[in-house]
Design a protein around this motif. Sequence first.
Motif, PDB file in Angstrom:
ATOM      1  N   GLY A  38     -21.725  14.983  -9.162  1.00  0.00           N
ATOM      2  CA  GLY A  38     -22.751  15.206  -8.613  1.00  0.00           C
ATOM      3  C   GLY A  38     -23.179  16.042  -7.741  1.00  0.00           C
ATOM      4  N   ASN A 216     -25.269  13.389  -0.066  1.00  0.00           N
ATOM      5  CA  ASN A 216     -24.802  13.776  -2.223  1.00  0.00           C
ATOM      6  C   ASN A 216     -25.157  12.458  -2.880  1.00  0.00           C
ATOM      7  OD1 ASN A 216     -22.057  15.460  -0.989  1.00  0.00           O
ATOM      8  ND2 ASN A 216     -21.056  14.079  -0.535  1.00  0.00           N
ATOM      9  N   THR A 218     -24.848  11.127  -6.756  1.00  0.00           N
ATOM     10  CA  THR A 218     -23.571  11.253  -8.064  1.00  0.00           C
ATOM     11  C   THR A 218     -23.728  10.482  -8.609  1.00  0.00           C
ATOM     12  OG1 THR A 218     -21.939  10.443  -6.651  1.00  0.00           O
ATOM     13  CG2 THR A 218     -21.557  12.512  -6.648  1.00  0.00           C
TER      14      THR A 218
END
Length: 225
Positions: A38, A216, A218
């Motif tokens: 991602g 992050n 994802t």
Amino acid sequence: MKKQFYVWMLCLLPGLAQAQETTEKAPEKYQYLALHLGAGFPVGDFGSNTLTNEEAGFAKTGFTVGLQYLNKLGKNWGIGANGFYNFFNADKSVSVPDNGGSITVSLDHWQFFGLAVGPTVTLDMDDQVCLDLKAMAGVASANAPRINYQGAAFLKEDWSTTPVFQGGANLRVKMNNSRIYVFANADITYLDPEFTITSYDDTYTDKYKQRMTVLNLTGGVGFRL
């Protein structure tokens, strides 16, 4: 004799029922692997492009890919590991003040990869959905960008090994009765590597630290082992 037998059965039945219920509710132990990818969003100094900020990293939104492992050892706890790679482009043109004027420099990219391990807490929301909370620490190798001055190579890139810390959550949705999960992840990754920068003609060298904080987000698929 029959009466005594029935009396003993009546006494033992509640205990047997309770033992059976306890057996049925025994915590489920398992392991899984999840591949996820991602976007990585630079946070704070790492994503700053303010020239007055000496810690500015000029990093742009990048991408990340990871392989996550979890070993559920009890009802709500376990241990996990995450191998990861992050890549970020940087501003291609930065005007830096110089003796009343300015010079133009450009950076190519930042990147890092590593492995983090730590405890996890698993919350079973229902038969199909689980939430994993994690706090991990490990080691990473980070890459500082090559810097060009007025279009010519000026400062070399450098790699540095450093501790890394991760905290976040996974949401897992089981696909019917199969061993496959749909997997979503959100975490904060933090590292503070020290780099040695050297000019291409080797006449200049210096050291500096760059705080790298990344959010992050994802998604991917997981497989229960």
